[in-house]
Design a protein around this motif. Structure first.
Motif, short mmCIF file in Angstrom:
data_model
loop_
_atom_site.label_atom_id
_atom_site.label_comp_id
_atom_site.label_asym_id
_atom_site.label_seq_id
_atom_site.Cartn_x
_atom_site.Cartn_y
_atom_site.Cartn_z
N MET A 1 0.92 -1.13 0.03
CA MET A 1 -0.12 -0.07 0.05
C MET A 1 0.99 1.34 0.04
N LEU A 2 1.84 1.34 0.74
CA LEU A 2 2.90 2.30 0.80
C LEU A 2 4.07 1.96 0.19
N ALA A 3 4.59 2.67 -0.97
CA ALA A 3 5.70 2.09 -1.68
C ALA A 3 7.09 2.98 -1.38
N ILE A 4 7.17 2.62 0.14
CA ILE A 4 8.32 3.41 0.76
C ILE A 4 9.02 2.13 1.64
N ALA A 5 10.23 2.15 1.92
CA ALA A 5 11.09 1.08 2.59
C ALA A 5 10.55 1.40 4.09
N ASP A 6 10.96 2.68 4.34
CA ASP A 6 10.58 2.73 5.90
C ASP A 6 9.08 3.19 6.18
N PRO A 7 8.55 2.25 6.79
CA PRO A 7 6.80 2.93 6.97
C PRO A 7 6.70 4.22 7.86
N ASP A 8 7.64 4.71 8.53
CA ASP A 8 7.37 5.93 9.27
C ASP A 8 7.76 7.11 8.49
N LEU A 9 8.58 7.09 7.30
CA LEU A 9 9.25 8.42 6.76
C LEU A 9 8.66 7.99 5.32
N ASP A 10 8.57 9.40 4.65
CA ASP A 10 8.27 9.40 3.16
C ASP A 10 9.70 9.83 2.79
N ASN A 11 9.99 9.87 1.36
CA ASN A 11 11.20 10.22 0.97
C ASN A 11 11.32 11.38 0.49
N GLY A 12 10.39 12.33 0.76
CA GLY A 12 10.62 13.80 0.36
C GLY A 12 9.27 14.22 -0.12
N PRO A 13 8.96 15.58 -0.48
CA PRO A 13 7.64 16.05 -1.00
C PRO A 13 7.48 15.65 -2.37
N ARG A 14 8.69 15.82 -3.13
CA ARG A 14 8.66 15.41 -4.55
C ARG A 14 8.50 13.88 -4.99
N THR A 15 8.57 12.98 -3.91
CA THR A 15 8.73 11.52 -4.35
C THR A 15 7.19 10.98 -3.93
N ASP A 16 7.01 9.85 -4.58
CA ASP A 16 5.77 8.91 -4.22
C ASP A 16 4.75 10.04 -4.16
N ARG A 17 4.48 10.65 -5.28
CA ARG A 17 3.28 11.96 -5.21
C ARG A 17 1.99 11.09 -5.50
N SER A 18 1.99 10.03 -5.91
CA SER A 18 0.77 9.11 -6.32
C SER A 18 0.22 8.71 -4.77
N ALA A 19 0.96 8.34 -3.90
CA ALA A 19 0.65 8.07 -2.57
C ALA A 19 -0.52 8.86 -2.06
N ARG A 20 -1.54 8.14 -1.67
CA ARG A 20 -2.92 8.95 -1.15
C ARG A 20 -3.08 8.36 0.49
N SER A 21 -2.11 7.65 0.91
CA SER A 21 -2.25 7.17 2.31
C SER A 21 -0.91 7.06 2.88
N ARG A 22 -0.79 7.03 4.18
CA ARG A 22 0.44 7.07 4.93
C ARG A 22 0.01 6.18 6.36
N MET A 23 1.03 5.87 6.86
CA MET A 23 1.05 5.24 8.25
C MET A 23 1.25 6.46 9.19
N CYS A 24 0.31 6.40 10.31
CA CYS A 24 0.50 7.37 11.45
C CYS A 24 1.46 6.79 12.23
N ALA A 25 2.40 7.70 12.51
CA ALA A 25 3.59 7.01 13.51
C ALA A 25 3.12 6.86 14.81
N VAL A 26 2.23 7.26 15.27
CA VAL A 26 1.86 7.00 16.67
C VAL A 26 0.86 5.99 16.68
N THR A 27 -0.30 5.96 16.10
CA THR A 27 -1.49 4.84 16.00
C THR A 27 -1.04 3.70 15.38
N ARG A 28 0.22 3.79 14.36
CA ARG A 28 0.22 2.53 13.24
C ARG A 28 -1.02 2.38 12.39
#
Length: 241
Positions: free
Chosen positions: A1-28
């Motif tokens: 669902m999240l095309a990033i290696a680290d579930p907590d961090l993105d790779n910057g504002p100009r990457t993964d622009r198509s991602a419409r969801s992320r994982m909350c670092a607190v609630t997971r």
């Protein structure tokens, strides 16, 4: 669902622009990005909110909830997420809300400059009563500290001048800002009531209002994604026109 290696961090504002969801670092929990706030580390080493999701560097996402941001601070979640020592203000949750308020005020000011705001009880009343202008109303705005009597009167005017049984004809009612904040946005004194007319700038204001409401009310609603619909103040609720 999240095309990033680290579930907590993105790779910057100009990457993964198509991602419409992320994982909350607190609630997971994975949530749509509109229900989250992105945080980055400033050059000074301080964690700051990136409300527009444009600041450089990797970002950590937290549910758009005052309580959740406060919990992230308490649990040192930012140092854990960024995997290094960072500076985190103990008032980050409050500071984030202040930025959301300022963003909402600025959006309303832009809508006013675009001619998409009518303010003052009399002018709002006239706008509602006029068949020509009533169709262009995108929302009603009431100061959160305004008297309930004025709100009831304008609500009655709406019901008298539009089909109250037509559920397709709904007008949002925004009560997220105080009179002082409305004064600041509209450049006049003692603003209690305003009508937001349809237009691009109005859509921006409504979007930012919803984010502010979600941040304040998510915990009361027991979810970090839905604004409580029963609170008479500090919410965006729907009224039948």
């Amino acid at each position: 669902m999240l095309a990033i290696a680290d579930p907590d961090l993105d790779n910057g504002p100009r990457t993964d622009r198509s991602a419409r969801s992320r994982m909350c670092a607190v609630t997971r929990q994975v949530r749509p990005i509109d229900e989250l706030i992105r945080f980055v580390v400033a050059p000074s080493g301080e964690v700051i909110p990136d409300l527009k999701r444009k600041l450089p560097g990797r970002g950590l996402w937290v549910a758009a909830s005052r309580q959740t941001v406060a919990e992230a601070v308490r649990r040192h979640q930012f140092s854990k997420g960024f995997k290094r020592e960072v500076r985190v203000s103990p008032t980050l949750a409050t500071d984030t809300e202040a930025l959301l308020v300022r963003s909402t005020i600025e959006a309303l000011a832009m809508a006013a400059k675009a001619g998409q705001v009518v303010s003052g009880f009399g002018k709002v009343d006239d706008t509602i009563r006029s068949r020509q202008t009533r169709a262009s109303i995108g929302a009603l705005i009431h100061a959160s500290d305004g008297a309930a009597d004025g709100i009831r009167k304008l609500d009655a005017v709406l019901r008298q001048n539009a089909g109250i049984n037509d559920e397709s004809n709904l007008i949002p009612v925004v009560t997220a800002l105080t009179s002082e904040q409305l004064d600041l946005a509209l450049g006049r004194s003692n603003v209690i009531h305003a009508a937001l007319l349809a237009g691009p700038a109005s859509k921006t204001f409504l979007s930012r209002s919803h984010i502010l409401v979600r941040y304040r009310m998510a915990d009361a609603d027991k979810t970090a994604g839905n604004a409580a619909q029963n609170s008479p103040i500090e919410t965006v609720r729907t009224r039948t026109t």
